[in-house]
Design an enzyme around this catalytic site. Structure first.
Site, short mmCIF file in Angstrom:
data_model
loop_
_atom_site.label_atom_id
_atom_site.label_comp_id
_atom_site.label_asym_id
_atom_site.label_seq_id
_atom_site.Cartn_x
_atom_site.Cartn_y
_atom_site.Cartn_z
N ASP A 126 0.97 -1.26 0.03
CA ASP A 126 0.01 -0.06 0.11
C ASP A 126 0.93 1.06 0.09
OD1 ASP A 126 -2.50 1.42 0.02
OD2 ASP A 126 -3.43 -0.07 1.63
N TRP A 145 -2.29 3.41 -5.91
CA TRP A 145 -3.43 4.03 -6.62
C TRP A 145 -3.21 4.87 -7.69
CZ3 TRP A 145 -2.59 6.48 -1.30
CH2 TRP A 145 -2.81 5.67 -0.11
N GLY A 146 -2.40 4.66 -8.52
CA GLY A 146 -2.04 5.47 -9.65
C GLY A 146 -1.41 6.67 -9.31
N ASP A 156 -9.88 3.69 -3.86
CA ASP A 156 -10.72 2.44 -3.44
C ASP A 156 -12.01 2.04 -3.99
OD1 ASP A 156 -8.30 2.23 -1.95
OD2 ASP A 156 -9.46 1.97 -0.07
C1 GLA Z 1 -6.06 1.23 1.11
C2 GLA Z 1 -5.91 0.24 -0.02
C3 GLA Z 1 -7.31 -0.48 0.33
C4 GLA Z 1 -6.94 -1.35 1.62
C5 GLA Z 1 -6.86 -0.59 2.79
C6 GLA Z 1 -6.33 -1.17 4.14
O1 GLA Z 1 -6.90 2.19 1.11
O2 GLA Z 1 -6.41 1.04 -0.94
O3 GLA Z 1 -7.18 -1.69 -0.84
O4 GLA Z 1 -5.87 -2.28 1.33
O5 GLA Z 1 -5.77 0.63 2.64
O6 GLA Z 1 -6.16 -0.23 5.11
#
Ligand code: GLA
Length: 380
Positions: A125, A160-161, A182
């Site tokens: 992440d 996330w790009g 997300d």
């Molecule tokens: C981020 C990621 C999610 C998930 C959460 C966990 O938001 O993009 O996919 O893994 O963290 O905290």
């Protein structure tokens, strides 16, 4: 790690958020086998955020003793014993998104621990990262650590790009990369993530797949990212779009109690075959030499050349209220109807077979719905 096709599996986050434990993960592994999802191709069982104790011990990440009393190695053994693979989660920052210890500055230690535990997949992440370290370096470090940890671990980047991810991610060793924020279990989220792919298609490739985020099929508004839920038509469109664009297919619902509608969507062999096509060809817009962009935000159609010479076609109506009549001619696909070249068409959701009418294919598609076709070329 090299992967020819997008990974498929299940991840704990969408439904369970922080409410995870050993029992849940084992029951999910059991359900993956019992539902037939494993045999349909879903192989990774991935534990997301909140698996760890709130502090490192002797420099190491430690599994939460209440949630995972048996430790990760035993859990990995259980999952492997089911013919499945084991995925875990960390972040490129000092803390995960849920504020637990993450891997920045400990990449080589953590990669070695993951390898020793039998981990096969690491979701990585982007929360709580130090801004003085360039983003690409954060991912290069873990990519290098995994490449040298002595075990084949799929590196699933999740930045996330952001911060130019497509420009550097393929160089870091990542096998998949999250291209957006997300997902939520709502039509608006599916539509927005789907339409946001238009300028990202060129950045997805074999061994570095554009990850459109976990699936919400079957959540029906329940769980951690459950919002309103979606209709079955909307889940069908969601699955078809993710499959067509070669996104990883990572289930997010509770498969221990999955309903038959969701199971039917997730096990659609014909769509999985498009997703897993080994040639990994780029989708092209249907209907001429348009630039690589969706022709209209709310309705678009694309084709993809398959490895056996077939053509997959996806028609997506993301609009809220307008029925769309899609049409294309076999000429747009590269055939010459004047020479008798044509196609035999199978609808990948209904199984219906049909032929073009005087070289043209017409399909009416209702709002929030799609039409997925596979075309077999016939040379007269
Ligand atoms: C981020 C990621 C999610 C998930 C959460 C966990 O938001 O993009 O996919 O893994 O963290 O905290």
């Amino acid at each position: 790690m090299f992967r020819q096709t997008p990974p498929m599996g299940w991840n704990s986050w969408n439904t369970f958020g922080g409410n995870i434990n050993e029992q849940l993960i084992k029951e999910t592994a059991d359900a993956m086998v019992d539902t037939g999802l494993r045999d349909a191709g879903y192989e990774y069982i991935i534990i997301d955020d909140t698996w760890q104790e709130p502090a490192r011990e002797n420099g190491h990440l430690v599994p939460d003793r209440n949630k995972f009393p048996g430790g990760m190695k035993a859990l990995a053994d259980y999952i492997h014993g089911k013919g499945l693979k084991f995925g875990m989660y960390s972040s490129s920052g000092y803390l995960t998104c849920m504020g637990l210890p993450a891997s920045c500055g400990h990449e080589f230690t953590d990669a070695a621990d993951f390898a020793a535990w039998g981990v096969d997949y690491l979701k990585y992440d982007y929360c709580n990262r130090p801004f003085r370290i360039p983003s690409d370096l954060l991912y290069r470090r873990m990519g290098l650590a995994l490449a040298n940890c002595g075990r084949d671990i799929l590196f699933a980047a999740c930045s996330w790009g952001a911060d130019g991810t497509p420009e550097w991610i393929r160089g870091t060793g990542a096998t998949t990369w999250r291209s957006t924020g997300d997902i939520c279990d709502s039509w608006a989220s599916i539509r927005d993530l789907g339409c946001a792919q238009a300028d990202k298609l060129l950045s997805g490739a074999i061994n570095c797949f554009n990850d459109m985020d976990m699936l919400v099929v079957g959540m029906n508004g329940k769980g951690n990212v459950g919002v309103s839920g979606c209709t079955q038509d909307e889940y069908r469109t969601h699955f078809a779009l993710w499959a067509f664009l070669a996104s990883p297919l990572i289930i997010g619902c509770d498969i221990r109690s999955i309903d038959s509608d969701a199971l039917e969507i997730l096990k659609n062999k014909a769509l999985i075959a498009v997703n897993q096509d080994p040639d990994g060809r780029l989708p092209l817009p249907l209907g001429g030499p348009a630039p690589l962009a969706f022709p209209g935000k709310n309705a678009f159609s694309m084709s993809r050349l398959m490895s056996n010479g077939d053509i997959a076609v996806g028609m997506f109506n993301m609009d809220d209220s307008t029925d769309v009549l899609f049409q294309f001619s076999v000429y747009d696909l590269g055939l010459d109807p004047a020479l008798g070249q044509t196609v035999v068409i199978t609808d990948l959701y209904t199984g219906e077979e049909f032929s073009p009418v005087e070289g043209f294919v017409y399909r009416g598609v209702k709002p929030h719905c799609c039409c997925m076709l596979r075309l077999r070329v016939i040379m007269q």
